[in-house]
Design an enzyme around this catalytic site. Structure first.
Site, PDB file in Angstrom:
ATOM      1  CD  GLU A 187      -3.051  -0.922   2.195  1.00 36.43           C
ATOM      2  OE1 GLU A 187      -3.049  -0.393   3.131  1.00 36.43           O
ATOM      3  OE2 GLU A 187      -4.289  -1.417   1.949  1.00 36.43           O
ATOM      4  CD  GLU A 243      -4.279  -5.795   3.045  1.00 39.24           C
ATOM      5  OE1 GLU A 243      -4.822  -5.097   3.422  1.00 39.24           O
ATOM      6  OE2 GLU A 243      -2.929  -5.804   2.567  1.00 39.24           O
TER       7      GLU A 243
END
Ligand code: GAL
Length: 646
Positions: A142, A312
């Protein structure tokens, strides 16, 4: 679609790994992501690698028949490295270093960190790129999370000056392009220029725009450093996990560096984080907003080269929202099937087991700290059972005929000078997306370099620095084009075009925006203009040939294929306009009940109900005269999700 899970073997005794792997396999999972925060275990002290545990973890998972997505561990440089090289730390606007003790504490510009990144990635790739079970790599984790794209550190300042020199060559060219004569901001040398941070009041907008472009380029070159190493060692495929609601670097350009784009989908956390009012947040508290995940699926499918997935997936309550409710029964299954409907070929849950320690101990997983299954396991089984009914749907989603143009620079420009606190460009894009999806349309999200000719209807929510060649390409596509407010309102250097907005759009739509106003909630532009809130433009037509404004006011202008909206339309007015354009473009629409969305993949239509009316999907099915393919499975939970055969 493969199902997967994020797993942290280093969090658990080795004795548990084989049993965990067997349970994953039994649940129908096939890909396990590991490693992305494990640097302190891979290299416990400088230059001393401990591969033993990671070898065993990979082999244990592989022996259970699982494939592995291996993360490079660069989101968490260990303490010894930070102590040895404190210059790695990213700095705040004032230039003060951020501290060790959480994650993402590095600057993308740090030369020392790039060296260490090179070293750790090379060591990992050399050891595992050939491993038959390592089928995918994830770079870092991320990028930009926790507000880390910008950093005012010495290496960033030096690199920014160099970036500006490469762009402008001569300092006079920069002064001229930016307009630094304003407030005596002129520079004599590139070395005099700092990041536009911590100034007394608003920093120069052109300076800010170049800074944002520079910061984005730093993220891109940092990722390229990793992908080049991984490829040189024969990595089979590379991904990065992008975020929702995050636009601080150019994702289309990073997509070109990856084989598979993925993103992290937390529908309830994002609902809490985003701009919606309390009533909307209460209404969708346990489901998420009906367009948030869909928008990001379409965006990240478009950002990539075709293959995309969710790395995710929220399995239950998270720990990081202001409030962290549990999903309504059926929602985890709905989110999972919805990803497939939008073209995903991977859906991976975060995380396998809830950790009883550290920052994320309140974050749910597929299993609980005592090893029992959480509710998410049954949701996963439900999703698998539903997808089994849609076998043969094909590996790619069917081609959408409507597109939404999404541009990162456009967002930066509006964020730099919003000119009204409710002009939120990300919200504007989602509003345009919703207007399409309310009518049951599939949407591709494309960049300004996209293949316009593939579509019959293209929505451009706002593109301030629109160019003449883009106007020409849009015209040549033959599609109906809807352009939103402030399109053509800036040059690429963030100045007002000499002949006023909408700049080059005038070539096809001869109007001139003479001034604009932003409006606080409750203030409307005038009694006859009920369709506009927040933002209104005053428009003059220079030519006699224009068609009169639509909607009884001079807000919506059209000539041939081009329709321009000089205001922020209310959701219903925008939906009406999009319906009108869809009809002109020859697209079939269906007006969906609140919270219901459709998405086609292959010969199947997937219907999702984020709303509260349990009968809504039944009604839609009757309206479409469709046959439900999953009726043998009916339970209350899956009444939110139906699959039709077309
Ligand atoms: C993501 C992150 C994961 C974990 C998760 C919790 O943003 O990539 O490492 O923190 O959030 O929801």
């Amino acid at each position: 679609m493969k199902f997967g899970v994020c797993y942290y073997p280093e969090h658990w005794p080795e004795a548990k790994w084989a049993e965990d792997a067997a349970r994953m396999k039994a649940l129908g999972l096939s890909l396990v992501r590991i490693g992305e925060f494990a640097w302190s275990r891979i290299e416990p002290s400088p230059g001393q690698y401990d591969w033993g545990w990671l070898d065993t973890a990979i082999d244990t998972l592989a022996s259970a028949g699982l494939s592995i997505c291996l993360g490079t561990p660069t989101a968490t440089p260990p303490k010894w490295l930070i102590d040895a090289e404190p210059g790695i730390l990213g700095c705040d606007a004032q230039g003060r270093p951020r501290r060790f003790g959480s994650r993402r504490h590095y600057s993308f510009s740090s030369l020392a960190y790039r060296d260490h990144t090179h070293r750790i990635c090379t060591a990992m790739a050399a050891r595992y790129a050939d491993h038959p079970a390592v089928t995918l790599w994830q770079t870092d984790n991320e990028y930009g999370c926790h507000d880390t794209v910008e950093s005012n550190d010495p290496d960033a300042r030096t690199a920014f000056r160099l970036w500006l020199r490469n762009k402008y060559d001569r300092i006079d060219a920069l002064n001229e392009a930016w307009g630094t004569v304003f407030w005596s901001q002129e520079y004599r040398h590139f070395d005099e220029i700092d990041p536009p941070l911590a100034t007394v009041t608003e920093p120069h907008p052109s300076h800010q725009l170049d800074w944002r472009r520079f910061c984005s380029d730093q993220v891109l070159s940092y990722n390229a450093l990793q992908t080049e190493i991984l490829r040189a060692h024969g990595a089979r495929a590379i991904t990065h996990n992008f975020m929702g609601h995050f636009t601080q670097f150019e994702h289309f350009q990073m997509g070109a560096q990856l084989d598979l784009t993925s993103w992290d989908s937390y529908p309830l956390g994002f609902l809490e984080q985003a701009w919606w009012d309390d009533e909307t947040k209460r209404h969708y508290a346990r489901c998420g907003h009906p367009d948030f995940a869909g928008f990001h699926h379409d965006l990240y499918r478009g950002v990539g080269q075709g293959r995309f997935g969710v790395m995710e997936q929220q399995p239950g309550p998270v720990n990081w929202g202001r409030y962290n409710p549990a999903p309504a029964p059926g929602m985890v299954a709905l989110w999972s099937v919805e990803a497939f409907a939008h073209g995903a070929d991977l859906l991976s849950y975060f995380r396998w087991r809830q950790a009883p320690f550290a920052q994320e101990q309140m974050h749910s997983g597929l299993t609980r700290p005592d090893d029992t299954e959480s509710e998410a396991c049954n949701e996963l089984r439900l999703a698998q059972a539903l997808l089994a009914c849609a076998e043969g749907a094909g590996s790619a989603p069917s081609g959408a005929r409507a597109a939404l143009l999404f541009d990162y620079t456009a967002l930066w420009m509006h964020e730099i000078q919003p000119q009204g606190q409710s002009f939120n460009p990300a919200e504007l894009c989602l509003t345009y997306y919703t207007a399409l999806r309310r009518h049951g349309l599939d949407v591709d999200i494309i960049s300004r370099d996209g293949a316009f000719e593939l579509y019959d209807l293209i929505l451009v929510p706002s593109l301030p620095d629109l160019t003449l060649s883009e106007v020409t390409r849009l015209q040549a596509s033959g599609a109906e084009i809807l352009l939103g407010p402030r399109t053509g309102s800036k040059t690429s250097e963030m100045t007002i075009p000499p002949d006023l907005p909408p700049g080059p759009l005038k070539a096809v739509l001869p109007i001139r925006v003479t001034s604009v106003e932003s409006l606080r909630p409750g203030v409307t532009p005038g009694p006859d203009i009920g369709v506009v809130e927040r933002w209104r433009e005053f428009i003059q037509a220079d030519f006699a040939a224009y068609e009169p404004g639509l909607y009884g006011a001079d807000i919506v202008w059209r000539r041939d294929l081009f329709t321009y909206v000089g205001g922020w339309l209310t959701p219903d007015a925008l939906a009406g306009l999009v319906q009108d354009l869809a009809t002109r473009a020859g697209l079939d629409t269906v007006s969906l009940p609140e919270g219901v969305r459709l998405r086609r993949r292959g010969q199947f239509v997937f219907a999702f109900n984020y709303g509260r009316d349990d009968a809504a999907l039944q009604q839609v099915m009757e309206r479409l005269g469709a046959r439900w393919v999953s009726d043998t499975l009916q339970t209350k939970e899956i009444d939110r999700i139906r699959i039709f055969a077309v």
